[in-house]
Design a protein around this motif. Structure first.
Motif, mmCIF file in Angstrom:
data_model
loop_
_atom_site.group_PDB
_atom_site.id
_atom_site.type_symbol
_atom_site.label_atom_id
_atom_site.label_comp_id
_atom_site.label_asym_id
_atom_site.label_seq_id
_atom_site.Cartn_x
_atom_site.Cartn_y
_atom_site.Cartn_z
ATOM 1 N N HIS A 49 0.822 -1.208 0.000
ATOM 2 C CA HIS A 49 0.000 0.000 0.000
ATOM 3 C C HIS A 49 0.856 1.258 0.000
ATOM 4 O O HIS A 49 0.327 2.369 0.003
ATOM 5 C CB HIS A 49 -0.918 0.023 1.234
ATOM 6 N N SER A 50 2.169 1.052 0.003
ATOM 7 C CA SER A 50 3.092 2.187 0.092
ATOM 8 C C SER A 50 4.221 2.034 -0.907
ATOM 9 O O SER A 50 4.492 0.941 -1.410
ATOM 10 C CB SER A 50 3.683 2.287 1.513
ATOM 11 N N VAL A 51 4.886 3.167 -1.169
ATOM 12 C CA VAL A 51 6.105 3.201 -1.977
ATOM 13 C C VAL A 51 7.264 3.449 -1.023
ATOM 14 O O VAL A 51 7.175 4.310 -0.136
ATOM 15 C CB VAL A 51 6.041 4.313 -3.032
ATOM 16 N N TYR A 52 8.340 2.685 -1.187
ATOM 17 C CA TYR A 52 9.513 2.822 -0.330
ATOM 18 C C TYR A 52 10.661 3.416 -1.157
ATOM 19 O O TYR A 52 11.023 2.872 -2.212
ATOM 20 C CB TYR A 52 9.945 1.467 0.220
ATOM 21 N N LEU A 53 11.223 4.505 -0.685
ATOM 22 C CA LEU A 53 12.360 5.151 -1.343
ATOM 23 C C LEU A 53 13.619 4.786 -0.563
ATOM 24 O O LEU A 53 13.741 5.100 0.624
ATOM 25 C CB LEU A 53 12.177 6.669 -1.367
ATOM 26 N N MET A 54 14.551 4.116 -1.234
ATOM 27 C CA MET A 54 15.789 3.686 -0.577
ATOM 28 C C MET A 54 16.757 4.866 -0.460
ATOM 29 O O MET A 54 17.171 5.436 -1.472
ATOM 30 C CB MET A 54 16.448 2.562 -1.374
ATOM 31 N N ILE A 55 17.105 5.223 0.766
ATOM 32 C CA ILE A 55 18.068 6.302 0.991
ATOM 33 C C ILE A 55 19.477 5.734 1.065
ATOM 34 O O ILE A 55 20.394 6.203 0.400
ATOM 35 C CB ILE A 55 17.740 7.073 2.289
ATOM 36 N N HIS A 56 19.674 4.721 1.870
ATOM 37 C CA HIS A 56 20.924 3.974 1.841
ATOM 38 C C HIS A 56 20.691 2.584 2.416
ATOM 39 O O HIS A 56 19.674 2.321 3.062
ATOM 40 C CB HIS A 56 22.054 4.708 2.583
ATOM 41 N N GLY A 57 21.632 1.695 2.135
ATOM 42 C CA GLY A 57 21.504 0.318 2.596
ATOM 43 C C GLY A 57 21.281 -0.644 1.444
ATOM 44 O O GLY A 57 21.489 -0.306 0.276
ATOM 45 N N ARG A 58 20.820 -1.834 1.775
ATOM 46 C CA ARG A 58 20.650 -2.888 0.775
ATOM 47 C C ARG A 58 19.562 -3.840 1.244
ATOM 48 O O ARG A 58 19.648 -4.412 2.340
ATOM 49 C CB ARG A 58 21.989 -3.632 0.603
ATOM 50 N N MET A 59 18.530 -3.998 0.434
ATOM 51 C CA MET A 59 17.408 -4.889 0.745
ATOM 52 C C MET A 59 17.390 -6.042 -0.257
ATOM 53 O O MET A 59 17.465 -5.814 -1.469
ATOM 54 C CB MET A 59 16.075 -4.142 0.665
ATOM 55 N N ARG A 60 17.295 -7.266 0.246
ATOM 56 C CA ARG A 60 17.163 -8.435 -0.629
ATOM 57 C C ARG A 60 15.699 -8.665 -0.941
ATOM 58 O O ARG A 60 14.870 -8.804 -0.048
ATOM 59 C CB ARG A 60 17.758 -9.673 0.038
ATOM 60 N N GLN A 61 15.377 -8.691 -2.235
ATOM 61 C CA GLN A 61 14.000 -8.831 -2.705
ATOM 62 C C GLN A 61 13.871 -10.201 -3.360
ATOM 63 O O GLN A 61 14.497 -10.484 -4.382
ATOM 64 C CB GLN A 61 13.690 -7.716 -3.714
ATOM 65 N N THR A 62 13.072 -11.084 -2.762
ATOM 66 C CA THR A 62 12.934 -12.453 -3.264
ATOM 67 C C THR A 62 11.508 -12.683 -3.754
ATOM 68 O O THR A 62 10.541 -12.423 -3.034
ATOM 69 C CB THR A 62 13.262 -13.477 -2.164
ATOM 70 N N LEU A 63 11.392 -13.178 -4.986
ATOM 71 C CA LEU A 63 10.089 -13.444 -5.604
ATOM 72 C C LEU A 63 9.848 -14.950 -5.639
ATOM 73 O O LEU A 63 10.735 -15.730 -6.010
ATOM 74 C CB LEU A 63 10.064 -12.881 -7.031
ATOM 75 N N TYR A 64 8.638 -15.377 -5.227
ATOM 76 C CA TYR A 64 8.305 -16.798 -5.143
ATOM 77 C C TYR A 64 7.183 -17.153 -6.114
ATOM 78 O O TYR A 64 6.351 -16.305 -6.475
ATOM 79 C CB TYR A 64 7.858 -17.157 -3.719
ATOM 80 N N ASP A 65 7.131 -18.440 -6.518
ATOM 81 C CA ASP A 65 5.998 -18.907 -7.312
ATOM 82 C C ASP A 65 4.913 -19.438 -6.368
ATOM 83 O O ASP A 65 5.056 -19.398 -5.136
ATOM 84 C CB ASP A 65 6.425 -19.963 -8.345
ATOM 85 N N ILE A 66 3.815 -19.976 -6.923
ATOM 86 C CA ILE A 66 2.681 -20.377 -6.099
ATOM 87 C C ILE A 66 3.000 -21.579 -5.210
ATOM 88 O O ILE A 66 2.293 -21.856 -4.242
ATOM 89 C CB ILE A 66 1.442 -20.694 -6.967
#
Length: 611
Positions: A49-66
């Motif tokens: 429901h929100s937009v996240y703006l990365m200022i600094h750091g590192r986020m791991r984004q993992t996409l899964y199937d069903i």
């Protein structure tokens, strides 16, 4: 870490060219989110429901199937965003986000963000540009690299401070406008490069508040370089590292051991920082093989070896081009060179390497199969291509008994294989060097007959990597090592362009020496009547089968490449190593012919870097 939303937002690209009043208005709609390593701000199958703006750091984004299997893993870093596309869909997202390192973000409600877009065209333009870059990265499937804005250069001693000066000068040549924060007491201001002295106190701590204020003031800079000694307190150094998108940890042969404790303390504080640490070895010109130093090299993301000194005679420019490899990294470019198999015809690779070097085409990573592994590993060790040609001619000249035998070249090759002579021949030059010590990262391709799979070597004994990859079946027995039975990699992957793509190269050059075949075998031609055809020997049949296989697999191997060099070597036999000089010249001629086109394509990728 500051919670001033205005200061944080001003550092993000979505604020580019916006007035302070507009930035303040947008910032007032944001919420500051700090995530320690391991924190999960978004769970699988939650709706955005929100937009996240990365200022600094590192986020791991993992996409899964069903079924809960991982489809893809990507990383969000400073200057990026996540959530906008998922929030637009409005459905639960099969995505998990985990902080890899201390990360700071600004969260803004999606509907509020849409409202601000409609109200302020300049913000809408910046936001649309940000989304377009997100889509482009997805479309490029990992071949679009991050360009780090905040680069930290850490020094164990003043001996490597020259690296920062060269870095700033080169970035300026590339029409960037770098700014520098430094704790160097002997810093000399350079015209056109703004600098800021980082004050320290007796406790070896830095003034973080001043750094944050300067980060905001310099938010419009193309590149910000932190130039620091690593002898600050561990706490102070860790706090400063949070601002960095990339860390260049500079060491020398003499002082690297003194860096180990500080290096390990940093990674103990935040293990995820290993993903942005590059170890930079500043070496003397005659140091072809730096220390193995697993305490530094193994945890780091990448390792660079470079020298600012003139190389000695008969040594390639690999070390001197090491600095430009660092520049490639900072510009988001990684050029790979795949060298194909083809026995003696691979001597043309030496000519190709020579011309690329002469024309300043800096290779960031190599991969080779069979003779491609042999020529590639030797070059990456620092051996000069023209000198290599002469060494191959001398080392692989058949004794007189083989020169008078029918098909003597074939029998000589069989003799060399069966007695294991290639190991001792190569050991003269490579000694006990390991692949991970070489000037340029290089991989060799071999095949395990037990699993039936290709084996990609990027570490381990350099001579073993070659002898496994050139180990022709039938001529030689499989090499049994580490529970594997290893033979020539050309039987499955003769031009390993795909391995370079998988390892992050976003521009791959393939050099193939097996694109053409002479339509003649055992003195038989296509027009030879059947009753007049001569019978071939078993050994010539085996080697001809190898050639036919390579030719037919050639199009598969070069398919992932962006540029292909294919000299015609069909007139040369695959055992004619004594004609290495002729084949190298053909490789040179073909590459010189293609250099203008290659430079044109590279220039379209980065016009400043490839002028």
């Amino acid at each position: 870490m500051t919670d001033d939303k205005f200061l944080l937002l001003k550092r993000h690209p979505c604020s580019k060219n916006l007035s302070d009043e507009l930035i303040t208005e947008i910032a007032n709609q944001c919420e500051v989110i700090h995530c320690d390593p391991g924190v999960t701000p978004h769970q699988v199958n939650q709706a955005f429901h929100s937009v996240y703006l990365m200022i600094h750091g590192r986020m791991r984004q993992t996409l899964y199937d069903i079924q809960g299997r991982v489809i893809a893993t990507r990383f969000q870093v400073s200057g990026g965003q996540f959530g906008a596309l998922a929030a637009a869909i409005g459905e639960p997202a099969p995505m998990e986000l985990v902080a890899e390192e201390p990360s700071t973000m600004l969260r803004i409600d999606y509907r509020t963000c849409l409202s601000l877009n409609k109200k302020h065209p300049k913000f809408q333009h910046n936001f649309a540009n940000m989304l377009a870059k997100t889509v482009l990265k997805l479309a490029m499937n990992g071949r679009e690299h991050q360009v780090p804005k905040n680069v930290m250069v850490l020094h164990q001693s003043p001996d490597t401070r020259i690296f920062t000066q060269r870095l700033l000068s080169r970035l300026s040549e590339l029409e960037e406008q770098p700014h520098v924060m430094t704790d160097d007491p002997h810093w000399k201001t350079t015209e056109g490069i703004p600098d800021f002295p980082i004050a320290t106190n007796a406790e070896r701590t830095v003034d973080l508040k001043s750094i944050q204020q300067k980060l905001t003031e310099w938010s419009g800079a193309d590149r910000l370089i932190f130039d620091l000694s690593n002898n600050h307190s561990a706490l102070s150094l860790a706090a400063t590292l949070e601002f960095a998108d990339k860390i260049l940890w500079c060491v020398t042969v003499e002082n690297w051991e003194q860096s180990v404790a500080a290096f390990q303390n940093i990674l103990k504080t935040v293990p995820g920082w290993a993903n942005k640490v590059n170890v930079v070895w500043v070496l003397p010109g005659d140091c072809r093989t730096p220390p193995l130093a697993p305490e530094l090299n193994e945890p780091a993301r990448r390792n660079f070896r470079l020298s600012f000194e003139t190389p000695p005679a008969k040594q390639s420019l690999g070390l001197n081009q090491g600095f430009e490899r660092v520049i490639h990294q900072l510009r988001g470019v990684r050029i790979g060179l795949a060298l194909g198999g083809g026995a003696a015809r691979g001597m043309a690779h030496l000519g190709i390497l020579k011309v690329l070097e002469e024309n300043g085409i800096v290779i960031d990573m190599m991969a080779g199969t069979s003779v491609g592994a042999m020529t590639g590993v030797l070059y990456c060790s620092g051996m000069e291509p023209d000198d290599n040609v002469q060494r191959f001619i001398e080392d692989l000249k058949p004794p007189w008994i083989f020169r008078i035998l029918p098909n003597g070249g074939y029998w000589y090759l069989l003799w060399k294989y069966r007695l294991g002579h290639f190991d001792s021949m190569l050991r003269k030059y490579l000694k006990h060097s390991r692949l991970e010590q070489l000037t340029i990262p290089v991989q060799s391709v071999t095949v395990d007959l037990i699993s039936g799979r290709p084996i990609i070597r990027s570490e381990g004994d350099a001579v073993h990597a070659i002898t496994e990859s050139i180990n022709l079946p039938v001529l030689s027995r499989p090499i049994n090592r580490n529970g594997q039975a290893l033979v020539d990699g050309g039987i499955v992957n003769n031009v390993p362009a795909d391995t370079l793509v998988k390892n992050g190269c976003n521009f791959v050059i393939a050099a193939s020496v097996t694109a053409n075949i002479k339509e003649e075998f055992a003195s038989n031609h296509a027009a030879t009547p059947t009753h007049q055809m001569k019978r071939a020997s078993a050994i010539s049949t085996i080697l001809r089968t190898y050639v036919v296989q390579n030719v037919n697999m050639n199009s598969v191997g070069v398919a992932p490449a962006d540029f292909v060099i294919q000299p015609d070597l069909s007139e040369f036999g695959i055992t004619e190593f004594t004609r290495a000089d002729e084949m190298a010249e053909i490789g040179k001629s073909k590459t010189r012919e293609l250099i203008p086109k290659l430079k044109e394509i590279l220039s379209s990728i980065d016009p400043q870097l490839f002028k």
